[in-house]
Design an enzyme around this catalytic site. Structure first.
Site, PDB file in Angstrom:
ATOM      1  N   LYS A 254       0.854  -1.190   0.000  1.00  0.00           N
ATOM      2  CA  LYS A 254       0.000   0.000   0.000  1.00  0.00           C
ATOM      3  C   LYS A 254       0.890   1.240   0.000  1.00  0.00           C
ATOM      4  CE  LYS A 254      -3.911   2.236   2.239  1.00  0.00           C
ATOM      5  NZ  LYS A 254      -4.931   2.146   3.309  1.00  0.00           N
TER       6      LYS A 254
ATOM      7  N   GLY B 299      -1.038   7.677  -6.050  1.00  0.00           N
ATOM      8  CA  GLY B 299      -0.797   6.289  -5.686  1.00  0.00           C
ATOM      9  C   GLY B 299       0.088   6.100  -4.469  1.00  0.00           C
TER      10      GLY B 299
ATOM     11  N   ASP C 174     -16.795  -0.236  -0.715  1.00  0.00           N
ATOM     12  CA  ASP C 174     -15.497  -0.703  -1.207  1.00  0.00           C
ATOM     13  C   ASP C 174     -14.516  -0.934  -0.075  1.00  0.00           C
ATOM     14  OD1 ASP C 174     -15.880   2.306  -1.447  1.00  0.00           O
ATOM     15  OD2 ASP C 174     -13.686   2.181  -1.433  1.00  0.00           O
TER      16      ASP C 174
ATOM     17  N   ASP D  35      -8.769  -1.633   5.472  1.00  0.00           N
ATOM     18  CA  ASP D  35      -8.627  -0.237   5.055  1.00  0.00           C
ATOM     19  C   ASP D  35      -8.727   0.735   6.223  1.00  0.00           C
ATOM     20  OD1 ASP D  35      -8.312  -1.233   2.540  1.00  0.00           O
ATOM     21  OD2 ASP D  35     -10.329  -0.762   1.862  1.00  0.00           O
TER      22      ASP D  35
END
Length: 478
Positions: A107, A120, A246, A256
């Site tokens: 990540k 990103g 999500d 997450d």
């Protein structure tokens, strides 16, 4: 096993190419190791000596790719704050592959097809928070992703201010989300739903493989796992902050970690995400939001499973959640058995905590040594009277318990953590890490791994949150 011997496979890539995009990690500049987690290393068969292996930093930085790895980003959609977004995906994560039951993911490893104008990257502070909290939740007994290691760098990343980039290597039994099914439902690629469901069953529900009703049974288990997960979140005082579809796992895991928080004082209306202006993801709303998210999953699965049957199954969510929550909270109160009126006692306790402004974690840890003298409990309350009145009913209830006081104390000290990772603690560790001092991260990893233990060197972290640090709110970039 050494990193040289680590081999991965990529069963997700057997799905249609619409499910993913091959993506190479973009290395950070001058990376360095911040922390290594031996518990997670053991899960995938890596030696504790991996911490000193030069290839470890390379693994996280994408310059060392294990044998069999084929890096890719996953595609999915999602409802964000109730609004459907047709394509999201791994905007700052690259999957390396799978070893045993664990999918490895970087990540913060750079831009992907799904970055949507983003860079990103993940900044140091958010990476420290995810790395530590995933381990803390595991050791509290809550289903969660894990984290192998964390690196920092000299790469500059622009968020609210100029920060340094970091990468955390996350591990999960599955990275498939409710939003993955939503993507193929709303694009009307309904022929992709069965292969995706087959993949989820093989990965997370292998006991259902070959069952006639496998897809419905998968949905039923997701409902029940999610209900139990939310009961655990509420019992320990965890506020996720961004419960978009999500960010909801098909495996019933906590995934997450963004602007999360552990409660300081008990406050049912607490909101940890400062962008959540309407309180959709506030602490008290979480069980309801999870139900709504599951109803979105039912909609997405409707081309392959009877919607009527799924809606009927959703009726079980509330009873499973309530039963699990009441059982956990009764254990936190030291009750060996659950009686019919205990839910009333529990509701009165939560009301008393709300009014008393008592630190949630400290209250239950102090209650774990209650012997009839309530002074220690009252001393941590701003308003003492609500708790004083509750203790009268609690004393009467304890008279019906079969266990001795000593047995009750022992059980409660194993149930009520002494330490949880509160935001002010994390901010202290982050501030040190930003000055290249990793000692705060190391200290909190020790605490995360031992939440129920007496750790004299960290006694200050077991006290109530200092007033100036209470109820910190964070952004999604946190």
């Amino acid at each position: 096993m050494t990193l040289d011997a680590l081999t991965l496979d990529t069963p997700y890539l057997a799905l249609d190419p619409l499910f993913y995009d091959p993506t190479e990690p973009d290395p950070l500049k001058n990376p360095y190791l911040i922390s290594f987690n031996p518990d997670a290393a053991e899960l995938i068969g890596l030696s504790p000596d991996t911490e000193t292996d030069d290839k470890l930093v390379g693994l996280l930085n994408g310059t060392f790719i294990p044998e069999g790895a084929k890096p890719f980003a996953m595609c999915y959609a999602g409802h964000q704050f109730g609004m459907f977004v047709p394509r999201l995906g791994d905007g700052r994560a690259v999957n390396l592959g799978k070893t045993g039951e664990w999918n490895l993911q970087l990540k913060g490893s750079g831009e992907t097809l799904y970055s949507r104008m983003g860079d990103g990257r993940a900044v140091l502070r958010s990476s420290v928070r995810e790395y530590l909290m995933s381990e803390a939740m595991h050791h509290l007994g809550i289903p969660t992703t894990r984290a192998l290691a964390l690196i920092g760098s000299e790469t500059k990343v622009v968020r609210e201010r100029l920060e340094r980039g970091a990468v955390v290597l996350r591990m999960s039994p599955t990275w498939v989300r409710i939003g993955t099914f939503e993507y193929f439902y709303y694009t009307k690629e309904h022929d992709k739903l069965e292969p995706l469901a087959d993949y989820v069953i093989a990965e997370s529900y292998p006991h259902l493989k070959g069952e006639e009703d496998a897809y419905f049974l998968m949905f039923a288990e997701v409902v029940e796992r999610t209900a139990r997960l939310l009961a655990q979140w509420q019992s320990v005082g965890f506020n996720h902050g961004v419960m978009n579809t999500d960010n909801m796992s098909m495996g019933g895991l906590t995934i997450d970690y963004g602007p999360y928080a552990m409660l300081d004082d008990y406050d049912i209306s607490f909101i940890c995400n400062h962008t959540d202006t309407h309180g959709r993801y506030g602490f008290g709303q979480q069980p309801h939001v999870a139900y709504w998210n599951l109803s979105m999953l039912a909609e997405a699965l409707s081309p392959i499973v009877s919607k009527e049957r799924m809606e009927k199954k959703l009726e079980d969510y509330g009873p499973v959640y309530t039963q699990t929550y009441v059982e956990i909270m009764c254990a936190k109160m030291g009750l060996a058995t659950v009686q019919e009126d205990d839910i009333i006692l529990l509701k009165k306790l939560l009301s008393a905590l709300q009014k008393s402004q008592a630190d949630y974690t400290l209250f239950f840890r102090t209650l774990s040594r209650y012997d009839g003298d309530g002074r220690a409990l009252l001393d941590i309350c701003v308003d003492r009277e609500p708790v004083r009145e509750w203790l009268k009913e609690y004393d009467a209830r304890l008279q019906q318990e079969p266990r001795s006081k000593e047995e009750r104390h022992t059980a409660m000290l194993r149930t009520n953590p002494k330490y949880v990772l509160k935001n002010y603690m994390l901010q202290e560790a982050i501030a040190k890490a930003e000055k290249f001092d990793n000692s705060g991260v190391a200290d909190l990893l020790t605490i995360a791994r031992n939440p129920f233990d007496e750790l004299p060197q960290f006694e200050r972290y077991a006290k109530a949150t200092p007033n100036e640090h209470k109820n910190l709110k964070l952004s999604c970039s946190s």
